[in-house]
Every structure is written in structure tokens, then in C-alpha cells.
Write an enzyme that holds these catalytic residues in place. Structure first.
Site, PDB file in Angstrom:
ATOM      1  CG  HIS A  90      -1.945  -0.809   1.318  1.00 43.90           C
ATOM      2  ND1 HIS A  90      -3.174  -1.100   0.695  1.00 43.90           N
ATOM      3  CD2 HIS A  90      -2.102  -2.598   1.727  1.00 43.90           C
ATOM      4  CE1 HIS A  90      -3.861  -2.147   0.416  1.00 43.90           C
ATOM      5  NE2 HIS A  90      -3.315  -2.571   1.517  1.00 43.90           N
ATOM      6  CB  SER A  99      18.140  29.620  16.920  1.00 46.19           C
ATOM      7  OG  SER A  99      18.159  29.712  18.007  1.00 46.19           O
ATOM      8  CE  LYS A 155      15.755  35.856  17.572  1.00 44.55           C
ATOM      9  NZ  LYS A 155      14.765  36.601  17.888  1.00 44.55           N
ATOM     10  CB  SER A 156      18.592  42.142  17.901  1.00 41.19           C
ATOM     11  OG  SER A 156      18.219  41.124  16.589  1.00 41.19           O
TER      12      SER A 156
END
Lengths: 300, 635
Positions: B120, B548, B480-481
């Protein structure tokens, strides 16, 4: 160079030993389930070979129902001692307390002593891998089960979510809390088991051999009156020359009338017989897929 | 039904002389084979027939079978053998089987293990699994239909898995009036095709699984056929012993047996060759040599062990040897490498991510490995090569694979144990692929790591600091930055040597060829990880600000660094908050469908399970967050 041709039993033996060593190398806390039957006897013998000269580096676990044949208890203790292994016996305390027995409680007996008992025992000791002596030829649903059979943290088996097993590679990785049941004799048939017992001189419970035993007939099954707990309804036990093709709780295990007193006799009878092995077990008589259902619930 | 007397009746011998019977049967050999075909080809019927003719069916099973045949069988009043080999309840009701099932039967000469893999969607995965242990393949063809697409597929997989013996079973001959012409045409068609894909020889047999023709013996319905019948062929075909044993000795060490200080045994399954006490051996990859002292066994020491046996041996010298290493004949060492060309069969719902690290289990060794983008995918039906960037479930492709250390290996064609591998997902633990190594890439042999005189420790000492990677992960717009920037400024004021790797900036240069698909995101992080590693080697404190989103890649980068050097900082901002900030207007674009694969919207973010530090941006300012991070780095 001359080559040596390996027989089917040598190939099977090598495969089983390979599987056991893989588990010992990869699992944190393995255990071998020992039911004292002929398949357990073969599995234990293979374990001795796999780890010789060391004793097998795991304990034996017997999930006891208190309703096994007396001869089975005797051999159980002796076999563990001979192998130099620790023997753990587990009885579900709730079943003990409620006095669960096969006469009054029907299906609950297997469920509480065996299915629940096994889960409790594995949890109690924190075993993450348990060897079992199931064979693929026993039953149709088992033909598809893997050698490494993964269980969720609550012991459920999901037939659609098993890992592919290729070559001799077994993926034994698992998350915390998960466990794996491993069936090293998956590819052995009943005939292979008997031949190997014969060839290697493995000790098995005398109940496999014919002897005069006190019996009564119920629902078409010849049952042995193994101790005084067997409720006799005015019946008089009859001495019959019988033996057992499979061993479990004595009130649930049907005997066959037989004169087979030696191993070759037993094998001869097995080969000439016309009914399959599990016929003697009351557990399978419900419906076509009974085993599959039991397995999903956590029965071995 | 069956016009022939079964020739495998052994009742007489069993009844008359059981001892002799046992003696005979103890010398049986074993053959594993796979049957390829769909339900329509009568595959289950054929297997049921083999079980029936070899008397592996008991009366109670037969009674169940007869009852089942009447209830759900497809053969009217006749016994439907196919029902014998169907399995799980849900599947049985749907009339499908979706897995590999193993069946057993035995004759005077052999024990047989049949891998039954119904076809199948999951066909490739199942058949590859079943074929991996098979010595022989029975390829079933419906005589009415001839060679179909699926015949090509089956044959290709049989060749791919290196099965040496092929039987072409032309089935349902009863439905074409046992026509020789039909049979000859199919054989001639198949001969041409087999040559094309590299199957050198095969054995064609005209059969009817349903009626039993040419199964156990010659059928009177095919007087024109003077070849062998199926079961006798399965009994006679040569097993692998002599070929395996003629190769040099190889044994992968499975377990070191150390019951006391005086005994150290190496347990494993002999993969090829033979071994005797006194043989000179070499342990790979270390290359150390010694001599086999003993072959230890429960029944007493042995003077010979051969391919296929599980043994324990001891060496004359105390040399290092552990699980995963390979003991080989000292004069015939294996090649050792860390980059290979391989064929990979993908077996998981989740596609291959080139560049992601998977566990690779090869023999008894488990290592970390990454797969490159496939060179091509193979169309399993036509064998055409297709361009592909990944491999989906049931896809087969050729790709390079890189391991995190050198391993001893052999090409799969020479040795299944030393060339066959599986890939395991590091998070789910599922087996996601099977693969076959073909050869080592030159690069691995010729590019050696250049040892430099100024070590990473020297670099770090000169800077008077401990190198580290501050890995900030979180949703787009989480801050984050901003935080990374403040951290770097503060560290600079403390005279620390730092470097900030920012997601957007890296994509303008180093990673400008990458997009935002899952595979590209994996590669993006892999490259950033490599750059960060070089920078820590140079003694720097690296600060990174990347979404990430996948745990695997973050773990991969962690594993590339020295222990303790990787500091995972989870910048935790709820999606609603990040979306409401939407500094770059990206969430709006993603919501309107103009931006695909946007993390949090239509691409997942996998939260860190145990980050070194978690910053809740709803509870502290970027300044406070930066101080917290620095406090973690410089206590």
C-alpha cells in the site's frame, strides 16, 4: 577454505543471543520475565550462553498468580539458583487482598494477576527493558509484532507506532518512563523449541511429560486438581494419564490424554497432533482478535 | 481442490522412528525469504498454501479458517488461504495489512521464515524492512496482467537490498489456461527488465497458489514446463554460509564481558569469515593488533567459529576494545572514514532535514551523523533520477553522509552488517531512515585536521577570558537583538573580547543562499554554529541572536562546543506580545499570507526544555535582561 554449514537451530540461537546482548548493552535496567514454561526455559538457557562465563547480568521476574502448578514453583526456584540469578517474585497486592481466583472471577483473574501485576512489578523496580518468551508463530497478531516492542509510560502497545527493524539493527532508544518488551525467541516455532530442549538437554517442568494425575473435566477441558483449593462440586477426581502442552494457572490449563513419557515421545505426539498449542488455554477462546486486545492493554 | 498428493507428508517417519526424524531435522538449514506482490497477485494465498502444504495448519485453525472463509472470504465455498496470514483485527476488517508479518514453515530440509509485506502506501518502507534480512525474494506476477509498475518497484528494491536469489513466480496460471505462450512472454519481458536494473539471474516458475500447481511438485497442467517447482527450489537454493565464510574475519564488538579482573571477553556476532584461537587480529579504528586466545562457550572452549554465530572471544594482549569497535583479521583491515556516499530510504512522516544531526546506528556503534542535500532521488517505479532537496516518507535517494568520528565500515554490497545503517531522530527516538554505505569520499581520507601550535587555550589566555557562546533563542520580535546588543556593549566596557552574530546580518552574507524552509533553517543554524565554534577557538565570547526554532539544531550547536561553553538563553515572549510589537511588520505579512514559513504562525517554535537562562520579557527590561545574562557568564 572449508565452510561449516549452520543449522537452523544454530542460526536461531545466534540471533537470540545477539538480541539479548544488544539489550544489556543499551538498556539501563533490564529484567527477564520468567514464566517457568518451556519457552522461558529455552530463553534462560540462551541467556546463560550469551553471557558465559558471567551469569546473565539481570534478574528473573516471575509475575505470580498464586495459582500455578506446584511443580512450576519448584522448578522456578531451582532454575534461578542454578543460573546464579536473582529471582524476583511479584504478586499484585490488591489481587492477594481480594482473593482473586480463576473459579470466581473469570477474566478478572488474568487481568489483575497478570496484566496489572506485570505493570506494577515493572514500575516498582523501574525496569526499562523486559525480555519475554513470546513467539511469532503462536498467534496471528504476534506474527507482526517487532522483536523490540515499545510501550508508553502507561504500558500501552500501539500497533501502528512500532519502529521498523532492519538487518540486525535494533533501535533501543526511548524517552524517560517508556519501556521496551523484547522477544528474543520471536522467530522460533514450537518445533524449534522442542528440538532445542532435546538437543541441549534443558530441564523442563515434569508436567510436560505424561503421568497419572488427578483430574476433572469441565467445559470440555481436562483440568488437574493440583491442590485442595480446587472446588469440587461433588465431583470425584479421576486419575488419568495426562500431560500439558502449555503451562499456566492450573485451573485454566487443559491437559491432553497422553502416554508420552519422554522428550522424543512428546515431540512425536506434537507433530502428529491435529490441534494447535494454544487450544489448551482458556484465555484465547473468546474471539478472533482476543490476543491483540489483551496486548494493547499491556498483557505480555 | 489440489490435485496433487502433498509430498511433504512425514507422518510415517514420525510415527515409526521419531529418533531418526529428530536426527534428520537437527541438520536442517534455514532460509529467509520475502514475497513481493499485492493482495491481487495472490500473495497471501500463496503463503497460506505453503503453510497448508507443509502441514503447518492444525485442525482447529482449519476449522476457524473454514468458518472465516464463509464469513469474509473471497473464494466462495472454497478455503480462502489468504485469511490464514492476515493479522491484526482492525486491518482484517478493512481488508488491509499495513506491516511486515513473519510466517514460519518447515520441510524435511529447511526451516523457512517468510517476510510478508503487503503493498500500500507504506510499501517501500515495509518491503525494505522485510527484504533487509532475506536471502531470497519471490516476485509474484499475475499471469493475466504481466509485468506491472509494481513489478519494477519490487525488483528494484530487491536489487537495492542486495538479495542474491530471485524467483519470478508467474501466478494464477489456472486463469490463463496454463498457457505456455503467456508464461514465455512474461519471462522474456522480465529478462530484459532484470538486466536493466542489474538482476543477473532469476528463476521463473509458472504456478497457481490457489490450485496448487508447481508448488510442491510438477503439475500435470503444465506439461510444457520441465523446470523446478517452488518448494523444492526453496529447499535447494544455496544458503549463504560458504560465501560469508570465504570473506575475511569481521566481528563487531557488542558487549565486553568482565565478570572479574581475570577475564575480559569480547562478545559479538561474527559478521563474516572464520576465527580460530591463534589467529592474528586487529581492533579498529585503533588499529592495535593481538592474537585470539580463546573462543569461550558454555559447553567448553571452541576451536572454530564462523560467520553467523554469536561468540565470546578473548585476546592474548590487554588492548583497548569496547562496544562499537570491530575485530578483524589483521591482514585484511577495513577502511576507516567519516564521509560516505550512501543510498537512503526515508521511513518517517517528517521529511529528511539535510544538515540536521541524527543518531546513526551501524552495527553495534551509535554515532552522530548529518546527511547532505540528496544528489538525486530515485523514482522507485521507473528508476529515473529526480532532483530533490529532501526525502519524504518512502522516498529513496543518494546522498553524502558525514559522521562525527571515523568509523570502520565495508560497502553494503560486501557486508550488510558493516554497510547497513539506520538513522534515529534525536528527539523522538523514532527510526527515520535506513541506509546503505557505498564508498568513502576521498575528502575524508585526504583532509586531515591540521594541528596548530597556538592552541585555543593560548588564544583564550591572551585575552584573559573564558570563551563562551551566549545563544539567544526566541520568537521574532521577542527582543533578542536588542538584548544581545546591550550585552555586547556592557562586556566591551568590561574589556571582554566579544563578537555579535545577528540573524539578519548573517543572512546578508554567509547565508544569503538560504531561504526559510525547514531544511534551510537547519543549514542556517549549522553554519552559524560552525562560525561560533571557530570564534570560541579564537578565544572570543560569541553572542548570537537567532530565532533558531528547532531543539535539534540548538542541541547540535551545543554538542559542537566544549562542555560548559554553550549558554542557551531563552528569550521568552508570548506570541501575542511579540506580534503586537511587530517592529518589522513581519507578523502582519505572515498573517496575510505574504510571508511563508514564519515562526509562530505557520512554522513551529520548539521551546528549550532546560535552557541555562530564561528571560521573561514581560517582566523585565532589556537592560535587566542583559545584566542577568552577564551575571550568569561572569559570576
Amino acid at each position: 577454505m572449508d565452510s561449516k554449514t549452520l543449522t537452523h537451530l544454530q542460526r536461531l540461537e545466534a540471533e537470540s543471543i545477539h538480541i539479548m546482548r544488544e539489550v544489556v548493552a543499551e538498556a539501563e535496567n533490564p529484567v527477564m520475565l520468567y514464566s517457568v514454561g518451556k519457552d522461558s526455559a529455552v530463553m534462560l538457557h540462551l541467556a546463560k550462553k550469551a553471557f558465559y562465563p558471567a551469569p546473565p547480568p539481570f534478574p528473573l521476574l516471575h509475575v505470580d498468580t498464586t495459582w500455578k502448578f506446584q511443580d512450576m514453583y519448584k522448578l522456578r526456584d531451582k532454575a534461578a539458583k542454578d543460573a546464579g540469578m536473582e529471582l524476583l517474585v511479584y504478586q499484585n497486592p490488591e489481587a492477594v487482598e481480594r482473593g482473586i481466583n480463576p473459579f470466581d472471577h473469570g477474566g478478572l483473574h488474568t487481568d489483575m494477576w497478570k496484566t496489572e501485576g506485570l505493570k506494577q512489578a515493572l514500575d516498582k523496580y523501574g525496569f526499562d527493558a523486559a525480555f519475554g518468551g513470546a513467539r511469532r508463530d503462536e498467534e496471528k497478531a504476534r506474527a507482526k509484532e517487532r522483536v523490540f516492542s515499545f510501550r508508553s509510560a502507561n504500558h500501552r502497545w500501539d500497533p501502528k507506532n512500532q519502529r521498523p527493524e532492519l538487518w540486525r539493527l535494533y533501535n533501543a532508544r526511548k524517552a524517560k518512563g517508556e519501556s521496551v518488551r523484547v522477544f528474543p525467541i520471536s522467530n522460533w516455532t514450537e518445533l524449534d523449541i522442542w528440538q532445542y530442549i532435546h538437543l541441549e538437554g534443558i530441564e523442563i517442568v515434569p508436567l510436560y511429560f505424561s503421568a497419572p494425575r488427578p483430574t476433572v473435566v469441565r467445559d470440555g477441558l481436562i483440568l488437574m486438581v493440583d491442590d485442595e483449593r480446587f472446588p469440587l462440586d461433588g465431583e470425584e477426581p479421576v486419575m488419568r494419564s495426562v500431560r500439558f502442552r502449555t503451562l499456566g494457572c492450573y485451573p485454566l490449563t487443559g491437559a491432553v490424554e497422553s502416554e508420552a513419557k519422554t522428550l522424543p515421545d512428546v515431540i512425536q505426539e506434537m507433530l502428529l497432533t491435529t490441534t494447535s498449542e494454544r487450544q489448551g488455554r482458556a484465555i484465547d477462546h473468546d474471539q478472533a482478535a482476543s490476543m491483540e486486545k489483551k496486548k494493547q492493554e499491556g498483557y505480555f | 481442490m489440489n490435485t496433487q498428493e502433498p509430498i511433504y507428508k512425514t507422518d510415517a517417519l514420525i510415527a515409526e522412528n521419531i529418533e531418526q526424524y529428530l536426527e534428520t531435522h537437527q541438520h536442517k538449514t534455514m532460509l529467509r525469504f520475502i514475497t513481493c506482490g499485492s493482495v491481487d497477485d495472490g500473495k497471501s494465498t500463496l503463503i497460506g498454501r505453503l503453510l497448508y502444504d507443509s502441514k503447518m495448519i492444525f485442525e482447529d485453525q482449519l476449522a476457524t479458517l473454514e468458518a472465516d472463509s464463509k464469513r469474509s472470504g473471497t473464494q466462495g465455498e472454497e478455503i480462502d488461504f489468504a485469511l490464514l496470514v492476515d493479522g491484526l483485527a482492525a486491518e482484517r476488517e478493512q481488508g488491509i495489512t499495513i506491516d511486515v508479518a513473519y510466517r514460519f514453515f518447515t520441510t524435511e530440509k529447511r526451516k523457512f521464515i517468510v517476510a510478508d509485506t503487503p503493498g500500500h502506501e507504506q510499501y517501500t518502507r515495509n518491503m525494505v524492512t522485510g527484504a533487509s534480512t532475506a536471502d531470497l525474494a519471490v516476485i509474484l506476477i499475475d499471469a493475466r496482467k504481466g509485468i506491472l509498475t509494481q513489478t519494477r518497484r519490487h525488483s528494484y528494491l530487491v536489487k537495492l537490498l542486495g538479495i542474491r536469489h530471485v524467483v519470478l513466480a508467474v501466478n494464477k496460471m489456472d486463469l490463463v489456461d496454463y498457457s505456455q505462450e503467456v508464461f514465455d512472454k512474461i519471462v522474456s519481458d522480465y529478462t530484459a527488465f532484470a538486466a536493466e536494473i542489474g538482476i543477473e539471474t532469476f528463476t521463473p516458475i509458472p504456478i497457481s497458489g490457489f490450485k496448487g500447481d508447481n508448488i510442491t511438485g510438477p503439475s500435470e497442467n503444465t506439461p510444457w514446463y520441465d523446470g523446478v517447482s517452488l518448494l523444492p527450489h526453496l529447499e535447494e537454493v544455496e544458503v549463504e554460509d560458504s560465501r560469508e565464510q570465504a570473506s575475511p574475519f569481521r566481528m563487531q564488538v557488542q558487549w565486553v564481558n568482565r565478570p572479574n579482573l581475570d577475564f575480559r571477553g569480547f562478545a559479538g556476532l561474527v559478521s563474516s569469515g572464520q576465527v580460530r584461537p591463534g589467529d592474528e587480529v586487529r581492533v579498529l579504528p585503533s588499529g592495535k593488533t593481538s592474537t585470539v586466545a580463546r573462543i569461550v562457550a558454555l559447553e567448553g572452549d571452541r576451536d572454530l567459529a564462523v560467520a553467523g554465530e554469536s561468540i565470546t572471544l578473548t585476546l592474548a594482549d590487554e588492548i583497548d576494545c569496547s562496544r562499537g569497535q570491530v575485530i578483524v583479521a589483521s591482514q585484511s583491515p577495513l577502511e576507516v572514514a567519516d564521509q560516505f556516499e550512501s543510498t537512503i530510504v526515508w521511513m518517517d512522516e517528517h521529511e529528511l532535514l539535510p544538515g540536521r544531526a541524527y543518531w546513526m546506528k551501524i552495527g553495534t556503534q551509535t554515532i552522530s551523523a548529518t546527511v547532505a542535500e540528496p544528489k538525486y532521488e530515485v523514482n522507485v517505479n521507473t528508476q529515473e533520477h529526480l532532483a530533490s532537496k529532501t526525502l519524504d516518507l518512502n522516498a529513496i535517494g543518494v546522498a553524502n553522509i558525514t559522521t562525527d568520528r571515523e568509523i570502520p565500515f565495508a560497502p553494503y554490497d560486501e557486508n550488510r552488517d558493516l554497510g547497513g545503517f539506520i538513522l534515529i531522530d534525536k528527539i523522538t527516538n523514532q527510526t527515520v531512515a535506513a541506509g546503505m554505505l557505498h564508498f568513502a569520499l576521498r575528502r575524508a581520507q585526504n583532509v586531515h585536521w591540521q594541528a596548530t601550535d597556538i592552541t585555543r587555550d593560548n588564544h583564550a589566555e591572551m585575552k584573559n577570558q573564558k570563551p563562551a557562546v551566549l545563544w539567544l533563542t526566541g520568537l521574532s520580535g521577542s527582543g533578542k537583538s536588542t538584548i544581545a546588543n546591550i550585552v555586547e556593549k556592557k562586556l566591551a566596557r568590561m574589556n571582554r573580547h566579544t563578537f555579535l552574530l545577528d540573524g539578519d546580518n548573517v543572512r546578508h552574507g554567509l547565508n544569503k543562499d538560504l531561504g526559510f524552509t525547514e531544511a534551510d533553517r537547519v543549514e542556517n543554524i549549522r553554519r552559524v554554529g560552525e562560525v561560533a565554534k571557530l570564534m570560541t577557538d579564537a578565544g572570543l565570547i560569541v553572542i548570537t541572536a537567532f530565532i533558531s526554532p528547532f531543539r535539534s539544531e540548538r542541541d547540535m550547536v551545543r554538542s559542537m562546543m566544549q562542555p560548559g561553553e554553550f549558554v542557551e538563553v531563552f528569550v521568552d515572549t508570548p506570541l501575542e506580545v511579540a506580534e503586537s510589537r511587530d517592529v518589522k511588520g513581519l507578523y502582519a505579512k505572515a498573517r496575510s499570507g505574504k510571508l511563508k514559513n514564519f515562526t509562530g504562525i505557520d512554522s513551529p517554535y520548539e521551546h528549550p526544555e532546560s535552557p541555562e537562562l530564561r528571560i521573561d520579557t514581560t517582566e523585565m527590561t532589556p537592560e535587566e535582561a542583559a545584566d542577568l545574562i552577564i551575571a550568569r557568564l561572569i559570576p
